[in-house]
Design an enzyme around this catalytic site. Structure first.
Site, short mmCIF file in Angstrom:
data_model
loop_
_atom_site.label_atom_id
_atom_site.label_comp_id
_atom_site.label_asym_id
_atom_site.label_seq_id
_atom_site.Cartn_x
_atom_site.Cartn_y
_atom_site.Cartn_z
N ASP A 107 45.77 46.51 33.43
CA ASP A 107 46.10 45.44 32.50
C ASP A 107 47.45 45.75 31.87
O ASP A 107 47.61 46.80 31.24
CB ASP A 107 44.99 45.39 31.42
CG ASP A 107 45.04 44.09 30.63
OD1 ASP A 107 45.90 43.23 30.94
OD2 ASP A 107 44.23 43.96 29.70
N ASP A 138 49.01 39.35 34.75
CA ASP A 138 49.13 40.69 34.16
C ASP A 138 47.92 41.58 34.34
O ASP A 138 47.85 42.64 33.76
CB ASP A 138 49.51 40.57 32.68
CG ASP A 138 48.47 39.80 31.88
OD1 ASP A 138 47.59 39.17 32.51
OD2 ASP A 138 48.55 39.82 30.65
N GLU A 139 46.94 41.17 35.10
CA GLU A 139 45.84 42.10 35.36
C GLU A 139 45.24 41.91 36.74
O GLU A 139 45.31 40.83 37.32
CB GLU A 139 44.77 42.03 34.27
CG GLU A 139 44.31 40.65 33.92
CD GLU A 139 43.05 40.67 33.02
OE1 GLU A 139 42.99 39.83 32.13
OE2 GLU A 139 42.16 41.51 33.25
#
Lengths: 375, 368
Positions: free
Chosen positions: B19, B113-114
């Site tokens: 993350d 973003d993850e």
């Protein structure tokens, strides 16, 4: 520097060398023809730095020796408009201005100092041999189409020329197809080999007339020179090692297919119209005395098949070829019949002319197959 | 019995959840020195806009994502609003995903973003999920200048919980046996598959956290949540059978290198490119493909990145040609006075090196 020459004669000589002119020259002066006058002999040259071609002609009323570079396109365009009339060229040695006087017309062109024109490479102490123009023409025509266009492998973009006591060999390949043209009647005592670039060979092919005038070929490590009639062409050789082509020519091919060349060629031409336009794949299905040619383009739901009678020795087989390659090869052969020698569907196929009239000539064409879909 | 066997098998998986820390906000702070160390919100600047991301400095004031800009400004009067640049974030995200793909093909992006990675059998690196997570975080930082947090465990659910524990710029490993400690405390709304409505339903049943959930019977959960009830029953016990879904067909093969010190001279760059070509050549071989389109990536010392592509009529399968082309493209496109921190090359428009139907076969000319 001044002389009189027939407009047609000059035009013809300039046209025979103008193929060398490049449209994007690194040096602006190469957009010119170089004129060199010595007594009453005029030499005209064109160059792209890699290749220089020169024609010699006799002129009248020559005054003052010298050299000048004259804009090629303007001069050609001007000469083309004349009927065959005498033209006078008068060059001002101070500013290299060129006056062209023809009939009632007078034309001025801005020339340049001929000393600035790149000098032609000299070949000193080179080896050489002689070959008849029509044979050289033939050797180039039959091989040049197989040369690669891939600049990643520069040596393969040229024609490999090998000469020794056994004969002369020309080879070209792009790794998909290969042509080997061999003759026993042209030999040298010393063995030599070099790689000729494609562009000058095309130019040479276009200039060589199909007659039996001798062409003198001289070469050293870097350049080769071809001299015939009043023309001289000097070209830079491609530097590098040519791939070992002999290793890829399969010696044993159990499956031999003999066909009449022209019906075979026409059938492939028709069927290929229906092939996939990215692979140009045509399937050869050979069983007994029948060859079935099949092409399909699934994207457009078009397909074609044609049957041909053939003579076949070997095991029934299916193999795919790029029809463009097949057409190029069959087109450049001249015999009534050809033999295709094959082994496996993923191995090279050979195309050989049968009963050639020229007994000193030995042509081998090789084509790699296209993978067929399973079933 | 059979359930415990399954459990054992599933516990042997190694899943990493990566993350990025305040991704959009960190990108903006990275790209603009004036924003560094300051409270910043991406989005939310307009009349009715909401904050898409908040920097950690802004979070201290209570600024959260999805908060209306107006409210954020009340909480933090010095808050800087920045317009989001999604294409830019997407490019960076792609860069990060390329790093993941070097370690595993089992990569499931959840957003820009993850992502989840299954590194049970990694493609490279040590056979330890913790060390791989460490390496990936290090590389993300080297190659993008951004920090990421990682969670490591035996399934997606636990890995995701773990990545939150030492955030930002940290990592945590949840071992299967210690899973219950973390699950017990977890508010019910944070469980996978629990949205607003489901959370209310749980509250009504008196289930507020992981502990409550584990105490609920299978029958009760099935009665109120149907098939999902079974999932909740398992997940309360740290059992999550969901696979890392990788629906991504490999479209390119690449290699790149970040240098210890920035490079500038042609000779240094050519040498660096040669090493990258060697790596790429091996990868292409391993993947059994050749590519027709060559792309080079240049990242300068200031993180400015350019890519340039060139296509060829047939797949390039010669290491020297690859190197020669990559160098030619590099020198034709690079800014000659600007130091380079990273070089990369990749091939796309891949074609099978082996017997693909319709493929034109080539002569095996030695060294060509």
């Amino acid at each position: 520097m001044k002389f009189i020459v027939s407009s047609n004669l000059l035009l013809k000589q300039l046209q025979s060398i103008s193929g060398v002119l490049s449209t994007n020259n690194a040096l602006p002066i190469l957009d010119n023809f170089l004129f060199e006058l010595r007594e009453n002999e005029l030499q005209v040259s064109a160059s792209d730095l890699e290749t220089t071609m020169t024609a010699r002609l006799t002129v009248d009323m020559a005054e003052d020796e010298g050299m000048v570079a004259i804009p090629a396109k303007l001069l050609l365009d001007t000469l083309k408009t004349f009927a065959d009339i005498p033209v006078t060229l008068d060059i001002d040695k101070e500013n290299f201005g060129v006056s062209l006087i023809a009939g009632e017309g007078k034309y001025r062109l801005a020339g340049q100092n001929g000393e600035e024109y790149p000098a032609t490479e000299q070949i000193e102490g080179g080896n050489g041999f002689k070959i008849e123009a029509d044979i050289l023409h033939n050797a180039i025509s039959k091989t040049i189409f197989a040369a690669s266009t891939d600049e990643l492998r520069p040596t393969m973009t040229g024609i490999f020329c090998e000469i020794n006591s056994e004969g002369l060999t020309f080879v070209a390949t792009d790794a998909h197809k290969l042509v080997r043209y061999r003759r026993k009647d042209i030999t040298t005592e010393e063995s030599a080999s070099f790689i000729l670039p494609k562009k000058p060979m095309n130019q040479l092919k276009n200039t060589l007339v199909a007659d039996d005038v001798p062409v003198e070929i001289e070469f050293n490590e870097k350049n080769a020179r071809f001299v015939f009639k009043n023309l001289t062409m000097t070209c830079r050789l491609i530097d590098g090692k040519y791939p070992n082509y002999m290793a890829v020519i399969p010696p044993e091919n159990p499956n031999k297919l003999t066909l009449d060349r022209s019906p075979f060629l026409n059938a492939i031409r028709r069927v290929s119209l229906f092939s996939n336009q990215t692979t140009y794949q045509v399937k050869f299905k050979i069983a007994g005395t029948e060859l079935l040619l099949k092409a399909e383009d699934q994207d457009y739901s078009s397909e074609a098949e044609e049957r041909l009678n053939c003579h076949f020795e070997g095991n029934d087989m299916q193999i795919g070829f790029n029809s463009k390659f097949m057409l190029e090869m069959l087109n450049s052969l001249e015999t009534d019949q050809v033999v295709m020698e094959m082994s496996e569907p993923n191995r090279a196929g050979l195309i050989l002319p049968l009963d050639s009239e020229d007994k000193d000539e030995d042509i081998l064409m090789l084509v790699m197959p296209v993978m067929l879909n399973q079933q | 019995m059979s359930s415990s066997i399954t459990h054992t098998i599933l516990s042997n998986r190694k899943i990493i959840h990566i993350d990025m820390d305040a991704f959009y906000a960190s990108v903006e702070q990275r790209d603009n020195k004036a924003y560094q160390g300051k409270p910043l919100a991406v989005g939310g600047g307009s009349q009715r806009g909401v904050v898409a991301a908040a920097s950690y400095e802004a979070r201290k004031f209570g600024v959260r994502s999805a908060m209306p800009g107006k409210q954020a400004l009340q909480k933090c009067p010095d808050l800087i609003f920045v317009k989001p640049r999604f294409t830019h974030y997407k490019n960076i995200s792609q860069q990060i995903r390329e790093i993941f793909l070097e370690y595993t093909h089992l990569m499931e992006p959840l957003s820009l973003d993850e992502a989840y990675l299954d590194v049970t059998r990694p493609l490279k690196g040590k056979n330890s999920a913790t060390l791989i997570a460490h390496e990936i975080r290090k590389r993300i930082f080297q190659e993008t200048g951004l920090t990421a947090s990682a969670g490591i465990s035996c399934n997606k659910f636990l890995a995701k919980i773990a990545s939150d524990i030492n955030k930002p710029n940290g990592y945590y490993v949840i071992r299967p046996e210690e899973a219950s400690v973390f699950i017990e405390k977890l508010p019910i709304g944070e469980f996978f598959g629990v949205g607003k409505v489901t959370a209310q339903k749980f509250q009504k049943l008196g289930i507020h956290n992981g502990m409550d959930l584990r105490n609920a019977s299978r029958a009760l959960l099935m009665k109120y949540f149907g098939k999902n009830g079974l999932f909740f029953y398992d997940i309360a016990r740290g059992i999550d059978r969901r696979k890392v879904e990788h629906d991504r067909v490999r479209k390119s093969v690449g290699a790149e290198n970040t240098f210890h010190k920035d490079l500038l001279s042609e000779a240094e760059l050519n040498k660096a490119m040669e090493e990258i070509c060697d790596t790429l050549y091996l990868r292409l071989h391993k993947a059994g493909v050749w590519g027709k389109t060559l792309t080079i990536k240049i990242k300068y010392h200031d993180f400015e990145q350019i890519t340039r592509s060139r296509s060829f009529s047939e797949g390039i399968h010669n290491r020297d040609s690859m190197w020669h082309l990559a160098c030619t493209m590099l020198h034709a496109n690079r800014h000659p006075g600007k130091p380079i921190r990273l070089l990369g090359i990749s091939f796309s428009q891949l074609e099978a090196a082996e017997n693909r139907p319709g493929r034109q076969l080539r002569l095996n000319l030695k060294n060509y």
